[in-house]
Design an enzyme around this catalytic site. Structure first.
Site, short mmCIF file in Angstrom:
data_model
loop_
_atom_site.label_atom_id
_atom_site.label_comp_id
_atom_site.label_asym_id
_atom_site.label_seq_id
_atom_site.Cartn_x
_atom_site.Cartn_y
_atom_site.Cartn_z
N GLU A 213 4.77 0.07 -3.95
CA GLU A 213 3.63 0.26 -4.89
C GLU A 213 2.45 0.89 -4.16
O GLU A 213 1.29 0.65 -4.50
CB GLU A 213 3.21 -1.05 -5.55
CG GLU A 213 4.29 -1.75 -6.35
CD GLU A 213 4.83 -0.94 -7.52
OE1 GLU A 213 6.02 -0.58 -7.47
OE2 GLU A 213 4.08 -0.67 -8.46
C1 LIG Z 1 12.58 -1.27 -0.99
C2 LIG Z 1 11.78 -0.18 -1.64
C3 LIG Z 1 11.73 -0.10 -3.03
C4 LIG Z 1 10.99 0.92 -3.64
N1 LIG Z 1 10.99 1.01 -5.00
C5 LIG Z 1 10.40 2.07 -5.60
C6 LIG Z 1 10.48 2.28 -7.00
O1 LIG Z 1 11.10 1.49 -7.73
N2 LIG Z 1 9.90 3.36 -7.54
C7 LIG Z 1 9.23 4.26 -6.78
O2 LIG Z 1 8.71 5.23 -7.32
N3 LIG Z 1 9.13 4.10 -5.45
C8 LIG Z 1 9.71 3.04 -4.85
N4 LIG Z 1 9.63 2.88 -3.48
C9 LIG Z 1 8.91 3.90 -2.72
C10 LIG Z 1 7.63 3.37 -2.11
O3 LIG Z 1 6.64 3.19 -3.10
C11 LIG Z 1 7.24 4.31 -0.99
O4 LIG Z 1 8.21 4.20 0.03
C12 LIG Z 1 5.87 4.00 -0.45
O5 LIG Z 1 4.87 4.25 -1.42
C13 LIG Z 1 5.55 4.83 0.80
O6 LIG Z 1 5.83 6.16 0.61
P1 LIG Z 1 6.73 6.92 1.70
O7 LIG Z 1 7.94 6.10 1.95
O8 LIG Z 1 6.89 8.32 1.23
O9 LIG Z 1 5.87 6.85 3.02
P2 LIG Z 1 4.94 8.01 3.61
O10 LIG Z 1 4.00 8.49 2.55
O11 LIG Z 1 5.81 9.01 4.30
O12 LIG Z 1 4.09 7.21 4.66
C14 LIG Z 1 4.46 7.07 6.04
C15 LIG Z 1 3.29 6.41 6.75
O13 LIG Z 1 2.15 7.28 6.67
C16 LIG Z 1 1.07 6.58 6.07
N5 LIG Z 1 0.29 7.49 5.25
C17 LIG Z 1 0.74 8.38 4.31
N6 LIG Z 1 -0.28 9.02 3.73
C18 LIG Z 1 -1.42 8.53 4.31
C19 LIG Z 1 -2.80 8.80 4.15
N7 LIG Z 1 -3.25 9.67 3.24
N8 LIG Z 1 -3.68 8.12 4.93
C20 LIG Z 1 -3.25 7.21 5.84
N9 LIG Z 1 -1.94 6.93 6.05
C21 LIG Z 1 -1.05 7.56 5.28
C22 LIG Z 1 1.72 5.49 5.21
O14 LIG Z 1 0.81 4.43 4.96
C23 LIG Z 1 2.88 5.09 6.10
O15 LIG Z 1 2.41 4.19 7.09
C24 LIG Z 1 10.31 1.86 -2.85
C25 LIG Z 1 10.37 1.76 -1.45
C26 LIG Z 1 11.09 0.77 -0.85
C27 LIG Z 1 11.14 0.71 0.66
#
Ligand SMILES: Cc1cc2nc3c(=O)[nH]c(=O)nc-3n(C[C@H](O)[C@H](O)[C@H](O)COP(=O)(O)OP(=O)(O)OC[C@H]3O[C@@H](n4cnc5c(N)ncnc54)[C@H](O)[C@@H]3O)c2cc1C
Length: 233
Positions: A213
């Site tokens: 989320e």
């Molecule tokens: C078990 C699980 C269930 C999930 N279920 C759903 C679902 O049902 N529906 C859905 O849509 N998504 C779902 N997700 C996706 C989830 O919401 C994302 O994985 C999460 O929001 C992080 O995005 P990302 O993985 O692309 O990380 P990234 O955006 O690649 O982030 C990598 C790191 O960089 C940091 N970062 C990124 N941008 C910034 C910024 N601007 N400033 C500072 N730091 C930053 C992040 O905080 C993190 O530490 C799920 C994920 C998991 C692991």
């Protein structure tokens, strides 16, 4: 097109999917659609093997030439980003509540174990060092609970903009939950590291609440931007 990490992927019958309907318009070019399992061009990919919340399935959704009828459009065309953000405002307190539950369970396990475990001829709960750990855990948990319940009351009352408060509730409750689970595991000593005791699962389950989320870095972005916007008024 592949959508990764979808909770209840494969199990759910109905999905909300946000797709670009006008790539030239950025966020205003995204639209939300309702998709049904079994629609032509909509299939599932890998089921993820996760650290925690292993009872909840997380799957890839795959779309290849998937044609969605106009009647499946949710809200108006171009409203997908707004629909997503408003959904997060309502769903983040839910993740915060999940974090509270995990933390409450971990605290109870830590108290129980500390009363049972005898070292140096006494139960470890009689050591002030352990009592102080438990006291901090309980205090932070109550602070998190107050924040989450305050946000839930705002949502129930129909307060127009809960973005900041819902981000604060999710951020604080999930960080507190992870910390409490870590401390609870520490109180279990070596047994805490073993699968014979349930506490390791609490730590694994707490981690996701800091990630999904929107990660807690993103929650801080939302809170920080809102603060600056409010001060500029
Ligand atoms: C078990 C699980 C269930 C999930 N279920 C759903 C679902 O049902 N529906 C859905 O849509 N998504 C779902 N997700 C996706 C989830 O919401 C994302 O994985 C999460 O929001 C992080 O995005 P990302 O993985 O692309 O990380 P990234 O955006 O690649 O982030 C990598 C790191 O960089 C940091 N970062 C990124 N941008 C910034 C910024 N601007 N400033 C500072 N730091 C930053 C992040 O905080 C993190 O530490 C799920 C994920 C998991 C692991």
């Amino acid at each position: 097109m592949l959508f990764a990490f979808i909770t209840n992927g494969g199990d759910a019958e109905t999905y909300t999917v946000v797709a670009m309907t006008n790539k030239t318009k950025g966020a205003r070019g995204a639209s939300a659609f309702i998709l049904e399992k079994g629609m032509k061009g909509f299939t599932f990919g890998k089921k993820e093997d996760k650290l925690g919340i292993r009872a909840s399935s997380t799957m890839e959704l795959i779309f290849i030439d998937c044609k969605v009828p106009a009647e499946n459009l949710l809200a108006k065309e171009g409203m997908g980003f707004i629909v997503t953000m408003r959904t997060f405002d309502m769903s983040r307190p839910g993740v915060a509540a999940q974090a509270l539950g995990i933390a409450q369970g971990a605290l109870e396990l830590a108290v129980k174990y500390s009363r049972q475990r005898v070292q140096f001829g006494k139960s470890i709960s009689s050591f002030q060092g352990i009592q102080w750990m438990l006291a901090d855990m309980a205090t932070e948990l109550e602070a998190a609970r107050a924040l989450v319940y305050a946000c839930a009351r705002e949502v129930d009352a129909g307060v127009k903009d809960v973005s900041r408060d819902s981000a604060m509730a999710k951020l604080f409750a999930s960080d507190v939950a992870f910390k409490i689970c870590d401390q609870a595991l520490q109180i279990h000593g070596g047994y805490g590291y073993m699968k014979d005791y349930p506490i390791e699962k609490y730590l694994r389950d707490a981690k996701i609440t800091q990630i999904y989320e929107g990660t807690n870095q993103i929650q801080r972005n939302i809170i920080g931007l809102q603060l600056i916007k409010d001060l500029a008024k």
